[in-house]
Design an enzyme around this catalytic site. Sequence first.
Site, mmCIF file in Angstrom:
data_model
loop_
_atom_site.group_PDB
_atom_site.id
_atom_site.type_symbol
_atom_site.label_atom_id
_atom_site.label_comp_id
_atom_site.label_asym_id
_atom_site.label_seq_id
_atom_site.Cartn_x
_atom_site.Cartn_y
_atom_site.Cartn_z
ATOM 1 N N PHE A 143 -50.813 4.208 -8.611
ATOM 2 C CA PHE A 143 -50.241 5.539 -8.597
ATOM 3 C C PHE A 143 -51.701 6.332 -8.418
ATOM 4 C CE2 PHE A 143 -49.224 9.523 -10.620
ATOM 5 C CZ PHE A 143 -48.650 9.995 -9.538
ATOM 6 N N SER A 197 -36.839 6.847 -14.576
ATOM 7 C CA SER A 197 -37.933 7.150 -13.996
ATOM 8 C C SER A 197 -37.997 7.017 -12.449
ATOM 9 C CB SER A 197 -39.065 6.394 -14.473
ATOM 10 O OG SER A 197 -40.634 6.405 -13.924
ATOM 11 N N ARG A 224 -44.287 13.794 -26.198
ATOM 12 C CA ARG A 224 -43.581 14.881 -25.859
ATOM 13 C C ARG A 224 -42.232 14.889 -26.380
ATOM 14 N NH1 ARG A 224 -45.865 13.032 -20.949
ATOM 15 N NH2 ARG A 224 -44.290 11.503 -20.568
ATOM 16 N N GLU A 267 -37.414 13.463 -23.859
ATOM 17 C CA GLU A 267 -38.335 14.374 -23.148
ATOM 18 C C GLU A 267 -38.153 14.097 -21.840
ATOM 19 O OE1 GLU A 267 -41.373 13.139 -21.396
ATOM 20 O OE2 GLU A 267 -40.978 10.835 -21.895
#
Length: 351
Positions: free
Chosen positions: A306, A219, A178, A143
């Site tokens: 974040f 990532s 996902r 995904e």
Amino acid sequence: MESAIAEHLKCPRTRHRRIEDDYVPPYPAWSARAAGAVSQVVMGYFGVQSRGAAMQGRACAALAGIARSFGLTDGPGHHDLTHFVDADGFDNMIAIAYWNDPAPFARWCATPEVDDWWQSDQRLDEDLGYFREIVSPRVAHYETLFNTPDRFEGVGVVMGGASGDIQEHAYWGSMRDRIPLSQTDAMVPSGVRAIVAQTAQAGRRVRVAGHEHLAMIRSGQEWADTRGQERTLYVDEMEPVLREGMEFLRDQGLGIGCYSNRYMRHLDAAGAPLEKSFGLSFWRSLADLERWAESHPTHVAIFGGFMRYVQALNFQLQLRVYHEVSVLKTDEQSYEYVNCHPRTGLLNGLA
């Protein structure tokens, strides 16, 4: 809003998502979309390992040669040039290449310019290390997630399209939801990593076999477009916390199921660093990755940082973030290391 799973990859679920059908995420996100004719992709990590300033010129020349080979017939549709220094002090320069079909990759890999160079005994006598980590997940086994609907990274560049605003994100478990395979499969790992071949002189040329449902994540983030408050927040507050988490996985990851972690910086064609970075890690299972993400202090700090970042900016970001996650079958993995130190990549904990 639509599902992250493309229509042609949907099937009757035997395993439930972790959200209700009326869930609305707090901010938009997108997935890359491949055409229906795409059934499998190839992600190739072609590395050059060196140590010390005296070897940097030779390492750069070797990386440039690999990058030139991508221009041959059947070369990749996209590639990145990257660099990191590992825990043992070695420079690692990696050309990361993507194909949207294994057939042209196989033809490219078999061309004399590529195959003869890789198989040559000269690779053993250059005082450089080389590695190839090739994964080729079927489209149901990976995904992608992006916070922008354009300027994709990694495998998203060669997939050819983008979803609309997707539902499955911004909650724990969304990564699994996902992956199309998650509709019917728990993706439980089986087997173990193993050295399956090596030359008589240990550590010279080594092949490692992966195991069923080994997980891999890339990532990343790009901060080149950030300005003012957002740039300060990223550089001074978010990035140091991210680096701490990446270094924990690099140094102590084996104890929680992380075989290898690299925190890497993109390079331009001349070898200068760009304002783009990413973590690349291999895990025993998706569940191990999920446990670290959901509960380990290092990732809780990253996620919390974040969320404070996006809330401080009222979700209006110039920072670009993304990831790609694959859960790999045994036959979707190939790892080979030449002259590399024993903690390199999938060798870590084996050699």
